[in-house]
Design an enzyme around this catalytic site. Structure first.
Site: not given
Lengths: 578, 112
Positions: B69-70
Site C-alpha cells: 500500500d506504500l
C-alpha cells in the site's frame, strides 16, 4: 403597542447617536482596532522583530520584503529553535528554489536562532524534541490542539514555535496547501454540525479543529513574550571554556563518570563555537571512552555539538546551558532513528567538593567488604573513613584508591540495618539518596514498559531497542507498586522473547528479531517475508521477558515490544551541530 | 425503476445491480441500510489503522506487507510525516520501482 414601538425607535435613534465617533482619543483608538479587526488585521502584527543581518536580507529578501522598520515578511514574525529554522530553510531549498551555500545556510541559522530564537523557559518544555527522545508526551493544556497537530507529527514541534496570530494562520494555510489531506485527517470537522448542547449544558462548539487550535496557539505561543524580552536583554556571555565534570547514564551500559574540557574554537570570531575533549568511564564495565568534538552555542544557551572516538562512533550533542553558566544537561545520541542515547549532566569544575554519583547503588544488609566507587571532583587528599558517611547501618572500613576525582569506599552493612535510601556525605558535602540499603529483591520491572523497534537492514536502517530490568523492594509497607517502593537499580537478568497473542497463529516471536544477553533487541530485516502469511513484513507484538534467578524464588517481569514499519522520511536537522 | 423497463442486456445488468442483495464491503456497518463508499481494505483515508501501531496498540491491524500500500500513501499524501508525498517533496519517488512489493529494495529514504 404603537406607543412602545415609537419608544423603541426613539431608543434606537439615541443609541446610534451615542455610537457616532466622539472626538476623544480612546474612542478613536477603539474604532481603529474595531476596523482592523473587521479587516482581519492581526492585533499582534506589530510584534515582528527587525532583521539586521545583511546575509539574511540578501538571501531571503527577494521574496521576503522588508518594511520601513526592517521587518521581513514572515521571517520577523516567528521564533524557534535552530532545528526549526533549519527545517524552514530546507523547505525553502526543496520547494521554493532557494540556492544557498552550506556556510551561508549555517550562518543564517545561527543568526535567526539568536535573533528570533527561544528563551530557556520557552525551550525547556520541548527539549525532548530537540534531544530526539522517543517519549509519550501529553499536552495537557488543550486536547483539541494536541489532536489536531499530533495526528501527523510530534507535539514537540509545536511547543518550540512562537508566532503572531497571523503567522499561526499562515502556518495552518501552509499545511493545507502542501498536504491537502490534512483537511480531512485533522483540520476540518467531519460530519454535520452538532445542534444539541454538550454535557456541560453549553451550546455545541462547531468550530473546525484547526480553528480551535489557532485560537489556542496564538494565545499560548505568542510572538511577544516576557521571557524572550528578558533573555534578549540579558544576553549572557558564551564563555563556557574550562573543565566540566561529567556524569550520565546510558541505557544498557549504566552510569558513567568523567570530565569534559571545553576550549574556544579560535577559528570562529564570534566566540560561540567550541572544541571539546571528553573522557569518561562506565562504572559497571570499567570501559573508558575518549572522544573529541565540536559544538555551537545557539541563542546563548542551546548547545548543539558532535563528538567521536577516534573518528568512529559519532554522537550528536543537545544540551541546555543553565543561565548560571555552571551546569548543562541533555542528551548525546546516535542511531538511524536517534534511538541510542546517553543522558548527560555537566557541572563546571570549581574548587568545592562535588559528588556526581556512585558506581554501586544497592547495598544488601549483612554484606561485608562491599566496595563502592564514588565519583566527583575535588575530593581532599588523605581521605579517611571518618570523612565518608553512608548513614546508619553502613560502616565505612577503608578508603581505597583516593584521587581528586574518585575513591572507593569499602563498607559493611549491618544485618539489621533499616531498609531505605541513604545520603552520602564526603568531607561535609552531601549527595541525597545516593545509595539504598535493602534486604531482599521483591520484584522486577522492565523499562521501557512499551518499547518500539523498526525492521531494517536491507533498504532501510534498523531501529534498535534497549531494555533494562530494575529490581524493586516493596518498602516498609510490604506492598508492591506503592510510593515507598525502593528502586534497587539495574539487575543482571536473562532475557527472552515470548509471543504476545494479538492474532492467532502469526508466530511473531519467530520473525521479529533477537534480544541479546545485555537486553538489546535487534529487529529482523525489512521487506515482505515470503515465509509469512500474505508475505507480511517481520512486524509483530512480543513480550520481552526478564528473569532473575534470585535464589530459590526466580523473579520475572515483562514489557511489550512493538516491532514495526520503517519511516520513509527522516525529519531531522543534524546540520545544526556541524 | 417503477416506470422503466430494461430493454437490453446492459440495462438488465444495471437493474440487477440495483435490486440485488448488496455485496459485502469492507468496513461495512452492521444492520444493513445503505452502505458508504467502498473502501478497499489495506488503504486508509484517515489515520486508521495507524502507522507504527493500530488502534489497539499492536501491529495486527497494520497494512501488511507495508509495500503493498506504500505508493497509495505516497500519491495521495496519506502519511505526510511518514512517507514522502508525491505532490511536492518527492514527485519521482516511485520512478525506480514500479512495484514496491517487488522492487522495495530500491525505495529511497527521503530527507525533507
Amino acid at each position: 403597542m404603537r406607543f412602545s414601538g415609537i419608544l423603541l425607535m426613539l431608543l434606537c435613534a439615541l443609541g446610534s447617536a451615542a455610537q457616532t465617533p466622539a472626538p476623544d482619543a480612546s474612542a478613536q483608538e477603539a474604532a481603529k482596532q474595531a476596523k482592523e479587526k473587521q479587516e482581519g488585521r492581526d492585533p499582534q502584527a506589530d510584534d515582528g522583530i527587525p532583521i539586521d543581518n545583511d546575509l539574511v536580507k540578501q538571501q531571503c529578501g527577494a521574496c521576503h520584503r522588508s518594511d520601513d522598520k526592517g521587518r521581513m515578511s514572515r521571517i520577523s514574525y516567528r521564533r524557534t529553535t535552530p532545528e526549526g529554522w533549519q527545517q524552514t530553510i530546507k523547505r525553502m531549498v526543496a520547494l521554493n528554489g532557494v540556492e544557498l551555500k552550506p556556510e551561508d545556510a549555517r550562518a543564517i541559522v545561527k543568526y535567526l536562532s539568536g535573533r528570533l530564537g527561544l528563551a530557556p523557559e520557552e525551550a525547556r518544555p520541548g527539549m525532548f524534541e530537540s534531544e530526539r527522545r522517543m517519549i509519550e508526551y501529553k499536552y495537557a493544556a488543550d486536547a483539541d490542539t494536541e489532536r489536531t497537530c499530533n495526528r501527523c507529527h510530534s507535539f514537540g514541534r509545536v511547543l518550540l514555535q512562537r508566532r503572531t496570530k497571523q503567522e499561526w494562520e499562515l502556518l495552518v494555510a501552509m499545511h493545507r496547501g502542501y498536504y491537502p489531506l490534512t483537511d480531512f485527517q485533522a483540520f476540518r470537522r467531519m460530519g454535520p454540525p452538532q445542534t444539541q448542547p454538550g454535557p456541560d449544558g453549553r451550546p455545541p462548539d462547531n468550530r473546525h479543529p484547526m480553528e480551535k487550535a489557532l485560537a489556542h496557539l496564538s494565545g499560548a505561543f505568542p510572538m511577544k513574550t516576557a521571557e524572550w524580552a528578558a533573555w534578549t536583554a540579558a544576553q549572557p556571555s558564551a564563555r563556557l571554556e574550562g573543565k566540566w565534570i561529567l556524569s550520565g547514564n546510558e541505557a544498557g551500559k549504566g552510569p558513567f563518570f568523567g570530565e569534559v574540557t571545553v576550549r574556544r574554537n579560535d577559528s570562529v570570531a564570534a566566540g560561540d563555537e567550541f572544541l571539546t575533549e571528553i573522557r569518561y568511564t562506565f562504572a559497571r564495565s570499567g570501559q573508558t571512552v575518549s572522544r573529541s568534538g565540536k559544538s555551537i552555542l545557539y541563542a546563548g544557551f542551546q548547545w548543539r555539538g558532535r563528538s567521536s572516538a577516534g573518528g568512529a562512533d559519532e554522537l550528536r550533542e543537545v544540551l541546555l546551558v543553565e543561565r548560571n553558566r555552571r551546569e548543562m544537561s541533555g542528551r548525546w545520541f546516535s542511531g538511524a532513528y536517534d534511538e541510542r542515547g546517553l543522558d548527560v549532566r555537566l557541572v563546571r569544575a570549581g574548587s568545592d567538593v562535588l559528588i556526581t554519583g556512585v558506581g554501586r547503588e544497592a547495598l544488601k544488609t549483612g554484606s561485608e567488604k562491599l566496595v563502592i566507587p564514588v565519583h566527583g571532583a575535588n575530593f581532599p587528599g588523605g581521605l579517611t573513613p571518618r570523612d565518608v558517611d553512608f548513614g546508619p547501618g553502613v560502616t565505612v572500613n577503608r578508603v581505597l584508591e583516593a584521587k581528586p576525582g574518585s575513591f572507593q569506599a569499602e563498607v559493611s552493612v549491618a544485618a539489621n540495618a533499616v531498609v531505605g535510601r541513604r545520603d552520602l556525605a564526603v568531607a561535609g558535602v552531601v549527595k541525597e539518596s545516593a545509595v539504598v540499603v535493602f534486604d531482599k529483591i521483591d520484584g522486577l520491572k522492565v523499562r521501557p514498559q512499551a518499547g518500539m523497534a523498526r525492521v531494517g537492514g536491507v533498504a532501510f536502517p534498523k531501529q534498535f531497542q534497549q531494555f533494562e530490568a530494575f529490581g524493586f523492594h516493596n518498602g516498609p509497607d510490604g506492598k508492591p507498586d506503592t510510593k515507598d517502593d525502593l528502586d534497587l537499580g539495574v539487575m543482571d537478568v536473562q532475557w527472552s522473547i515470548e509471543e504476545f497473542t494479538a492474532t492467532f497463529g502469526d508466530n511473531d516471536k519467530e520473525f521479529v528479531g533477537q534480544i541479546d544477553a545485555g537486553g538489546l533487541f535487534t529487529p529482523a530485516i525489512d521487506g515482505p517475508n515470503p515465509k509469512r502469511n500474505n508475505n507480511a513484513n517481520n512486524f509483530g507484538d512480543v513480550w520481552v521477558v526478564a528473569t532473575l534467578p534470585n535464589g530459590d524464588r526466580p523473579l520475572r517481569a515483562r514489557a511489550h515490544l512493538l516491532v514495526t514499519v520503517p519511516l520513509y522520511m527522516k525529519w531531522d536537522q543534524p546540520e545544526v551541530s556541524k | 425503476m417503477k416506470h422503466l423497463t430494461s430493454v437490453n442486456r446492459k440495462a438488465a445488468r444495471m437493474e440487477r445491480a440495483v435490486t440485488a442483495d448488496p455485496d459485502v464491503v469492507a468496513l461495512q456497518r452492521p444492520g444493513g441500510g445503505p452502505q458508504g463508499p467502498h473502501i478497499p481494505l489495506g488503504c486508509s483515508f484517515v489515520f486508521s489503522p495507524g502507522w507504527e501501531a493500530d488502534s489497539s496498540g499492536g501491529t495486527a491491524g497494520l497494512c501488511q506487507p507495508v509495500e503493498r500500500d506504500l505508493f497509495d500513501c505516497h500519491s495521495g499524501c496519506f502519511w505526510p510525516a511518514q512517507v514522502p508525498d508525491q505532490l511536492n517533496h518527492a514527485p519521482n519517488w516511485t520512478s525506480k520501482c514500479a512495484n514496491a512489493q517487488k522492487d522495495w529494495r530500491k525505495i529511497d529514504l527521503v530527507f525533507p
